[in-house]
Scaffold this active site. Structure first.
Site, PDB file in Angstrom:
ATOM      1  N   ASP A 243       0.053  -7.505   1.343  1.00 41.87           N
ATOM      2  CA  ASP A 243       0.568  -6.158   1.608  1.00 41.87           C
ATOM      3  C   ASP A 243       2.093  -6.124   1.683  1.00 41.87           C
ATOM      4  O   ASP A 243       2.668  -5.466   2.548  1.00 41.87           O
ATOM      5  CB  ASP A 243      -0.030  -5.578   2.879  1.00 41.87           C
ATOM      6  CG  ASP A 243       0.058  -4.039   2.908  1.00 41.87           C
ATOM      7  OD1 ASP A 243       0.278  -3.447   1.825  1.00 41.87           O
ATOM      8  OD2 ASP A 243      -0.083  -3.448   3.987  1.00 41.87           O
TER       9      ASP A 243
ATOM     10  N   SER B 230       4.692   2.718   7.907  1.00 45.81           N
ATOM     11  CA  SER B 230       4.365   1.562   7.078  1.00 45.81           C
ATOM     12  C   SER B 230       5.556   1.160   6.217  1.00 45.81           C
ATOM     13  O   SER B 230       6.146   1.985   5.524  1.00 45.81           O
ATOM     14  CB  SER B 230       3.170   1.868   6.182  1.00 45.81           C
ATOM     15  OG  SER B 230       1.998   2.025   6.939  1.00 45.81           O
TER      16      SER B 230
ATOM     17  N   HIS C 227       0.813  -1.215   0.000  1.00 42.82           N
ATOM     18  CA  HIS C 227       0.000   0.000   0.000  1.00 42.82           C
ATOM     19  C   HIS C 227       0.851   1.272   0.000  1.00 42.82           C
ATOM     20  O   HIS C 227       0.346   2.353  -0.302  1.00 42.82           O
ATOM     21  CB  HIS C 227      -0.986  -0.001   1.180  1.00 42.82           C
ATOM     22  CG  HIS C 227      -0.384   0.307   2.504  1.00 42.82           C
ATOM     23  ND1 HIS C 227      -0.060  -0.658   3.437  1.00 42.82           N
ATOM     24  CD2 HIS C 227      -0.042   1.485   3.086  1.00 42.82           C
ATOM     25  CE1 HIS C 227       0.427  -0.090   4.517  1.00 42.82           C
ATOM     26  NE2 HIS C 227       0.461   1.213   4.337  1.00 42.82           N
TER      27      HIS C 227
END
Length: 439
Positions: free
Chosen positions: A129, A205, A99
């Site tokens: 992911d 992230s 993402h």
């Protein structure tokens, strides 16, 4: 006569002298703890990732004249986003989240020494992911060790390094709060995560979660926006499996286990002698499948996968998709009052089974034609028959994925396994319409 200020200065000097003088340089050796050592060891391998994405501006509409002459429908603007990543090989291999780089037209990686490099996407997988990037450098790059998550202990110290809110080289520490965690967000179910109370914020992230040895034991990926002290990371063992697939094939190959499961109702659990609140029951085992070869039978209760409990059918399916072909995983199986340990090795999905899957699940037989999949036959009484699909209809998209060729259709179909329905974009003549079919 001395002034009050002078007397105060002399008094201060006397006190310092009696105390041994001004403190010497701080004793760093005494203050050096395991977190400091981890940060100094691994932070050179943590990178800042900036992406650019061309999106249509929503603030401009076409005039009728522009529509007639075919002017661009909307102005393009560049949208920027940021995240983190970690070098895991001196050759420039970087692991981050899917993402973080999804839809990016350009990816910039800033190294710890300040250099900015363009990154190439080796492969990316939205279901898990995970994304693998590559940067080129004339000199070997600092790299962290991708460790294992199989021996994590609840309560052990962990360190997160990343770029929250664009603040590079930010370090937080905490403990492992839980493993094998499942949660739902944005309409999707996420499975088999490490939960930590180390602060993880937007921009973290893709950055590493580290143990006190400096090994990467997870990739930070998600937070609960409404909670504090709850963050999640993808376990290193899962990351390694996905990274190997993406590096070798550019994608995660659909794998086949060959069993169907269903949720356990209290009544069914009692009939099977299962007195726990977790697990799923095997409803079907395909002949010749890896599941049959592993000794799994219809009516077995699957209690654990990879050492953590299976909560429901959706949990099992999603976690099974995290094991690509040839990557074995252990199952704890309950049968006839006792538990046993079995190991399943999924294989590539047999192409010959795709046609049967489409016919049995969707009630369709299709073939490639003109950039789509043409419907050849519709099974009477099927959901496709009930909604009015006919031979000659063209399936253009499946779950919003273009299916211009058989390989793309197969990949989209296999990605839909475990879901309750699929969305088809069907074209008939000049018109297109969406159809939802149970799956």
């Amino acid at each position: 006569m001395k002034t009050p200020l002078t007397r105060w200065s002399l008094s201060l000097a006397l006190l310092l002298a009696l105390a041994g003088g001004p403190p010497a340089h701080a004793d760093q050796a005494r203050r050096r703890n395991e977190v400091v050592e981890v940060v100094q060891k691994v932070s050179p391998a943590v990178v800042f990732i900036g992406t650019e994405q061309e999106v249509e501006s929503p603030f401009r509409r076409r005039s009728p004249i522009e529509e007639f002459f075919g002017a661009p429908p909307q102005q393009q603007r560049t949208q920027q986003s940021l995240g983190s990543g970690v070098l895991v090989d001196p050759n420039g291999t970087i692991i981050t989240n899917d993402h973080v780089i999804r839809g990016a037209s350009a990816i910039h990686v800033i190294l710890a020494d300040g250099r900015e490099l363009e990154a190439e996407v080796i492969g990316s997988d939205a279901n898990n992911d995970v994304a693998v990037l590559k940067v080129s450098s004339k000199q070997p790059l600092p790299a962290a060790k991708l460790g294992t998550s199989s021996d994590l202990m609840i309560g052990e110290t962990v360190v997160a390094i990343g770029s929250p809110f664009g603040l590079s080289k930010t370090v937080t520490s905490g403990v492992v709060s839980a493993t094998g965690r499942t949660f739902k967000a944005d309409g999707r179910t996420y499975n088999d995560f490490i939960q930590t109370d180390a602060a993880i914020n937007p921009g973290n992230s893709g950055g590493p979660l580290l143990n006190v040895d400096g090994d990467v034991i997870g990739i930070n990926t998600a937070i609960f926006a409404s909670a504090q002290g709850i963050g999640f990371a993808i376990p290193a063992d899962k990351v390694r499996r996905i990274m190997e697939e993406l590096t070798r094939f550019g994608k995660v190959r659909p794998a086949w286990v060959g069993l169907e499961v269903q949720n356990l109702s209290p009544r069914l659990a009692r009939q099977l002698g299962w007195d726990r609140t977790y697990g799923v029951v095997v409803s079907e085992v395909e002949p010749g499948s890896p599941a049959e070869q592993a000794g799994i039978r219809r009516g077995d209760v699957l209690a654990e996968m990879g050492g953590s409990r299976i909560s429901d059918a959706e949990d099992y399916v999603t976690r099974a998709q995290g094991y690509p072909a040839r990557a074995a995983f252990p199952l704890a199986v309950f049968r006839e009052g006792g538990q046993r340990a079995l190991q399943v090795t999924p294989v590539e999905f047999p192409p010959q089974l795709v046609e049967a899957l489409v016919w049995n699940r969707l009630g369709l037989r299709v073939k490639p034609t003109r950039g789509a999949m043409a419907v050849q036959a519709v099974r009477p009484g099927s959901a496709a028959d009930e909604v009015g699909l006919e031979p000659g209809d063209l399936v253009v998209r499946l779950n919003n994925q273009p299916v211009a060729e058989p390989a793309a259709f197969q990949e989209a179909l296999l990605s839909a396994r475990g879901t309750r329905s699929v969305l088809l974009l069907v074209r008939r003549g000049r018109y297109g319409y969406h159809v939802t079919l149970p799956f």
